[in-house]
Motif scaffolding. Structure first.
Motif, PDB file in Angstrom:
ATOM      1  N   ALA A 156      28.459  -5.581  58.839  1.00 35.06           N
ATOM      2  CA  ALA A 156      27.594  -5.746  60.008  1.00 35.06           C
ATOM      3  C   ALA A 156      26.418  -4.780  59.971  1.00 35.06           C
ATOM      4  CB  ALA A 156      28.405  -5.554  61.291  1.00 35.06           C
ATOM      5  N   HIS A 199      23.126  -9.563  63.842  1.00 37.76           N
ATOM      6  CA  HIS A 199      23.752 -10.205  62.688  1.00 37.76           C
ATOM      7  C   HIS A 199      22.722 -10.999  61.892  1.00 37.76           C
ATOM      8  CE1 HIS A 199      27.491  -8.768  64.028  1.00 37.76           C
ATOM      9  NE2 HIS A 199      27.885  -9.787  64.775  1.00 37.76           N
ATOM     10  N   ASP A 254      24.542  -8.231  75.870  1.00 43.47           N
ATOM     11  CA  ASP A 254      25.069  -7.448  74.761  1.00 43.47           C
ATOM     12  C   ASP A 254      25.476  -8.337  73.593  1.00 43.47           C
ATOM     13  OD1 ASP A 254      24.654  -5.149  76.158  1.00 43.47           O
ATOM     14  OD2 ASP A 254      26.743  -4.904  76.800  1.00 43.47           O
ATOM     15  N   SER A 255      26.182  -9.429  73.889  1.00 45.95           N
ATOM     16  CA  SER A 255      26.599 -10.327  72.813  1.00 45.95           C
ATOM     17  C   SER A 255      25.415 -11.076  72.229  1.00 45.95           C
ATOM     18  CB  SER A 255      27.669 -11.306  73.312  1.00 45.95           C
ATOM     19  OG  SER A 255      27.251 -11.976  74.480  1.00 45.95           O
ATOM     20  N   GLU A 279      22.372  -9.792  71.921  1.00 46.00           N
ATOM     21  CA  GLU A 279      21.726  -8.812  71.048  1.00 46.00           C
ATOM     22  C   GLU A 279      22.521  -8.634  69.759  1.00 46.00           C
ATOM     23  OE1 GLU A 279      20.193  -4.148  71.219  1.00 46.00           O
ATOM     24  OE2 GLU A 279      20.741  -5.223  73.056  1.00 46.00           O
ATOM     25  N   ARG A 280      23.845  -8.717  69.864  1.00 46.15           N
ATOM     26  CA  ARG A 280      24.683  -8.605  68.670  1.00 46.15           C
ATOM     27  C   ARG A 280      24.423  -9.779  67.715  1.00 46.15           C
ATOM     28  NH1 ARG A 280      28.574  -6.723  71.241  1.00 46.15           N
ATOM     29  NH2 ARG A 280      29.609  -8.678  71.798  1.00 46.15           N
TER      30      ARG A 280
END
Length: 461
Positions: free
Chosen positions: A131, A319, A311-312, A314-315
């Motif tokens: 990651a 990736h 948040d997810s 941005e994650r």
């Protein structure tokens, strides 16, 4: 490197496996250059002759791409086991062999305005990275363009995804696999391949009508209130005019872009050929107030990962940013390892040579990135004792820090490659590192010979 990544390859004869390991070690010593013998005295060219005999084995022998890479793939999966998230980045690249008129088995990969054809090989590869962007190894290396009866170009992406799903069967569910792909992989047949073990992340290319309101995809994702924000580093570009087989692009200044994030659940409609609709999540990123004259950064990402908040979202963007690792990888393979300079006279031989060099290219990337990300590691993790001995003497001579850890050793390699290490300079890149490592190998041989024979010769005098 040779024994760890190629040892145990099932080639039908243990002598061929030994030859493969030795050949990989020789090629890794001087990336991008012709293979050179590693020993002196009678029979010193036997290792080089063995490499050519290996590459020139009959096309129907057991020296196949899958067999050559099987040990490295197993080691890659072993490295993946220690990660919570692994990004399996897929992409393709054309390798041009226009100056090989007598080379058998090449395919047409381009054409000119004069209607002449460019011949070469199309490589489609899966690179496993963490990651944080550290390459773990090459999972798959495929060549050629499938026919229309086989599914055409889209077949490459489906085969790559299925291969990643096979790798997932060798891992526990503690490790999450995400197949990361660019815009060419935006098609429903790939999304329907999702098996629950490997998630999908693709940059959207098409703008279909969505169900049930028949609104367009891009307009739907861009609408509504922003769910969050993030900053994105935009690298600078030098202006490039239109040239043969290369598109033009304008100059771009490096900047830190402030972006808004939006996300929502989507239902992608079935195609005209039938099939069921596919449910995906969409993440939209757009730059706010770009500099005058600059195009704003804007991405529409489609993923099977559930996105429940900023948040997810941005994650997911983070990736996708690691997809650029494979672009760096292809550059290292082509330029650093000389994959397009190989002079074999058949596509089968070229593919075998590229397969071996694909692992060497991975190692060169690891050299660069490990030195940055975990400089405190022991230097002997990636350097031989002979190389470290030379670096110690070199550091003493020029009064610079000795190679007491991996970071310090890589600093010396970068210096060999021409890195000036001024206050505002960026860290040494892949090109500087492979140039420096090449020079280090040559210098180490000279240092070893001098250490071994210099004193003896002075004593004889």
């Amino acid at each position: 490197m040779g024994g760890q990544e190629f040892g145990g390859a099932m080639l039908g004869d243990q002598r061929l496996t030994k030859r493969l390991v030795q050949s990989a070690q020789l090629l890794a010593q001087h990336p991008g250059e012709s293979i050179a013998p590693s020993s002196s005295g009678p029979g010193r060219n036997a290792s080089v002759d063995g490499y050519y005999r290996l590459i020139e084995m009959p096309a129907d022998s057991r020296v196949r791409i899958k067999s050559l890479l099987a040990p490295h793939r197993a080691r890659t999966i072993q490295r993946m086991r220690g990660q919570r998230t692994v990004l399996c980045v897929q992409d393709g690249s054309d390798l041009r062999y226009a100056r090989r008129p007598g080379c058998d088995g090449l395919e047409v990969i381009g054409s000119h305005q004069t209607r002449s054809k460019t011949k070469g090989l199309h490589l489609h590869l899966t690179l496993a990275v963490t990651a944080e962007g550290l390459p773990l190894g090459v999972l798959r290396c495929g060549f050629g363009t499938p026919t229309k009866q086989q599914g055409g170009k889209s077949r490459r992406w489906i085969d790559g995804y299925r291969d990643t799903a096979k790798a997932a069967q060798e891992l526990t569910r503690r490790t999450q696999l995400i197949a990361v792909m660019d815009r060419e992989a935006d098609f429903l047949d790939l999304f329907r391949e999702r098996d629950g073990r490997v998630e999908i992340l693709v940059r959207a290319k098409h703008n279909p009508n969505l169900r049930p309101k028949e609104a367009k995809l891009f307009a739907t994702l861009a609408g509504g209130k922003a769910a969050g924000s993030m900053q994105l580093q935009v690298e600078g570009l030098t202006e490039r005019p239109k040239a043969s087989r290369k598109r033009a692009w304008p100059a771009r200044k490096k900047r830190l872009a402030s972006c808004e994030l939006r996300y929502r659940r989507l239902e992608l409609p079935a195609t005209s050929q039938g099939g069921e609709p596919v449910t995906m999540w969409g993440v939209h990123l757009v730059e706010v107030d770009p500099p005058t004259g600059e195009q704003p950064v804007q991405w529409c990402l489609l993923t099977s990962l559930e996105v429940t908040g900023a948040d997810s979202a941005e994650r997911v963007v983070g990736h996708y940013l690691q997809r650029w690792r494979i672009e760096d990888y292809f550059r290292v393979l082509k330029t650093g390892c000389g994959a397009q300079r190989t002079a074999f006279r058949s596509a089968v031989r070229l593919q075998r040579d590229i397969a071996i060099k694909s692992v060497i290219a991975w190692r060169l990337m690891v050299l660069t990135l490990l030195g940055r990300q975990v400089p405190e590691l022991e230097a002997d993790l990636l350097f031989t004792e002979e190389e470290l001995e030379f670096l110690r003497d070199y550091a003493y001579e020029y009064q610079v820090p000795p190679p007491d850890n991996l970071g310090a050793a890589m600093h010396l390699v970068a210096h060999f490659g021409g890195h000036r290490d001024r206050r505002h300079d960026h860290p040494a890149g892949h090109q500087t590192i492979w140039r420096g490592y090449n020079r280090l190998t040559t210098a180490t041989v000279g240092h070893l010979v001098r250490s071994k024979w210099g004193v003896a010769r002075r004593g004889q005098g």
